[in-house]
Design a protein around this motif. Structure first.
Motif, mmCIF file in Angstrom:
data_model
loop_
_atom_site.group_PDB
_atom_site.id
_atom_site.type_symbol
_atom_site.label_atom_id
_atom_site.label_comp_id
_atom_site.label_asym_id
_atom_site.label_seq_id
_atom_site.Cartn_x
_atom_site.Cartn_y
_atom_site.Cartn_z
ATOM 1 N N THR A 126 33.792 32.907 36.295
ATOM 2 C CA THR A 126 34.661 32.562 35.175
ATOM 3 C C THR A 126 34.027 31.383 34.440
ATOM 4 O OG1 THR A 126 35.963 30.953 36.436
ATOM 5 C CG2 THR A 126 36.688 33.280 36.483
ATOM 6 N N TYR A 127 34.435 31.180 33.190
ATOM 7 C CA TYR A 127 33.920 30.040 32.435
ATOM 8 C C TYR A 127 34.276 28.725 33.120
ATOM 9 C CZ TYR A 127 32.587 32.937 28.445
ATOM 10 O OH TYR A 127 31.988 33.862 27.635
ATOM 11 N N THR A 128 35.438 28.692 33.742
ATOM 12 C CA THR A 128 35.849 27.471 34.444
ATOM 13 C C THR A 128 34.908 27.165 35.603
ATOM 14 O OG1 THR A 128 38.176 27.734 33.864
ATOM 15 C CG2 THR A 128 37.685 26.436 35.834
ATOM 16 N N ASP A 129 34.647 28.155 36.443
ATOM 17 C CA ASP A 129 33.761 27.931 37.589
ATOM 18 C C ASP A 129 32.339 27.657 37.146
ATOM 19 O OD1 ASP A 129 35.782 28.243 39.437
ATOM 20 O OD2 ASP A 129 35.453 30.392 39.697
ATOM 21 N N GLY A 199 38.435 32.035 26.326
ATOM 22 C CA GLY A 199 38.128 30.628 26.568
ATOM 23 C C GLY A 199 39.240 29.951 27.350
ATOM 24 N N ARG A 200 39.280 28.615 27.286
ATOM 25 C CA ARG A 200 40.296 27.864 28.005
ATOM 26 C C ARG A 200 41.351 27.270 27.088
ATOM 27 N NH1 ARG A 200 40.333 26.480 33.345
ATOM 28 N NH2 ARG A 200 42.413 25.881 32.639
ATOM 29 N N GLY A 201 41.421 27.760 25.844
ATOM 30 C CA GLY A 201 42.462 27.297 24.941
ATOM 31 C C GLY A 201 43.838 27.684 25.471
ATOM 32 N N ASN A 202 44.805 26.818 25.277
ATOM 33 C CA ASN A 202 46.171 27.082 25.745
ATOM 34 C C ASN A 202 47.138 26.477 24.737
ATOM 35 O OD1 ASN A 202 48.680 27.220 26.993
ATOM 36 N ND2 ASN A 202 47.846 26.839 29.029
ATOM 37 N N ILE A 213 54.152 30.333 19.653
ATOM 38 C CA ILE A 213 53.392 31.315 20.427
ATOM 39 C C ILE A 213 54.086 31.462 21.792
ATOM 40 C CG2 ILE A 213 51.137 31.948 21.357
ATOM 41 C CD1 ILE A 213 49.850 30.116 19.308
ATOM 42 N N ASP A 214 54.431 32.697 22.141
ATOM 43 C CA ASP A 214 55.225 32.934 23.338
ATOM 44 C C ASP A 214 54.403 32.954 24.617
ATOM 45 O OD1 ASP A 214 57.780 33.317 21.991
ATOM 46 O OD2 ASP A 214 56.877 35.152 21.184
ATOM 47 N N TYR A 215 53.161 33.396 24.552
ATOM 48 C CA TYR A 215 52.354 33.482 25.765
ATOM 49 C C TYR A 215 50.875 33.446 25.416
ATOM 50 C CZ TYR A 215 51.249 38.353 24.672
ATOM 51 O OH TYR A 215 50.782 39.490 24.064
ATOM 52 N N CYS A 216 50.066 33.193 26.423
ATOM 53 C CA CYS A 216 48.616 33.164 26.238
ATOM 54 C C CYS A 216 47.966 33.869 27.409
ATOM 55 C CB CYS A 216 48.105 31.730 26.121
ATOM 56 S SG CYS A 216 46.314 31.588 25.896
ATOM 57 N N VAL A 217 47.053 34.797 27.143
ATOM 58 C CA VAL A 217 46.294 35.497 28.172
ATOM 59 C C VAL A 217 44.840 35.059 28.061
ATOM 60 C CG1 VAL A 217 45.530 37.732 29.043
ATOM 61 C CG2 VAL A 217 47.838 37.476 28.159
ATOM 62 N N SER A 218 44.305 34.551 29.157
ATOM 63 C CA SER A 218 42.913 34.093 29.162
ATOM 64 C C SER A 218 42.129 34.817 30.238
ATOM 65 C CB SER A 218 42.873 32.586 29.398
ATOM 66 O OG SER A 218 41.535 32.128 29.488
#
Length: 218
Positions: A126-129, A199-202, A213-218
């Motif tokens: 993942t981009y995070t790791d 990405g990691r935008g939230n 915005i009701d939800y975010c899928v990353s």
């Protein structure tokens, strides 16, 4: 009149397509009502219309939207300056923790090496790791591979990077992003609005748009 940003220009297209399909369906229905039957006998359009509507639910208006989704990066904010700000926070945190020789270019280079190494063995991250491992490699470069690194240090640096990424995204929103989303919410109160990003935008970390915005899928 609402000024729509690039983030929501697709909505007009969706509505137009929906209107076209709805219009075409009604035209087809009208033709069926006024045409003669298979036995050559004309039937009353009103009789056909009434018998059909008796068993069929009323279709929703063509402009009623139920789900609206869009990307975040380079859609409601420019990703370039946002990541640049996050990288500055990452470097400042490394320096504050005593790794004064840390360099963002080295972290980027480490990230590319890690990706190539993983590609050779058929693995993905993942981009995070990937970012965490890149930070770890940069610390290793500075203190040597024989020294054990407290992983909480890596987490601290990453958290600083991510926190600034969200803050910068909120600061760098495109001019009409917030007002456009507010406009959409006003005119389509029953629609579910979602962000889909790799990405990691939230949006929950962006106060200027969080309410729209009701939800975010990353």
């Amino acid at each position: 009149m609402c000024q729509l940003s690039r983030a929501v220009t697709l909505i007009g297209f969706v509505t137009a397509v929906d209107a076209f399909v709805s219009s075409a369906t009604h035209r087809r229905h009208d033709c069926m009502c006024t045409s003669s039957s298979s036995r050559g006998r004309s039937q009353s359009p009103s009789i056909l219309h009434d018998s059909r509507d008796a068993d069929s639910p009323t279709p929703p208006p063509h402009n009623e939207l139920h789900l609206i989704t869009f990307d975040l990066d380079d859609t409601i904010f420019p990703i370039g300056p946002v990541v640049a700000d996050a990288n500055k926070a990452q470097l400042a945190t490394l320096h504050r923790l005593g790794y004064t020789g840390a360099c963002n270019n080295e972290i980027i280079a480490a990230s590319k090496r890690i990706r190539n190494e993983l590609r050779e063995v058929g693995k993905i991250l993942t981009y995070t790791d990937l970012r965490k491992q890149s930070i770890h490699r940069e610390i290793q470069r500075l203190i040597g591979t024989d020294t054990t690194i407290d992983y909480s240090v890596v987490e601290t640096v990453f958290d600083a990077w991510l926190s600034e990424r969200q803050a910068s995204a909120n600061r760098n929103l495109y001019k009409h992003a917030s007002s456009s989303l507010e406009c959409i919410r006003k005119h389509h109160p029953n629609a579910v609005i979602g962000a889909i990003t790799n990405g990691r935008g939230n949006q929950l970390e962006m106060p200027s748009v969080a309410d729209y915005i009701d939800y975010c899928v990353s």
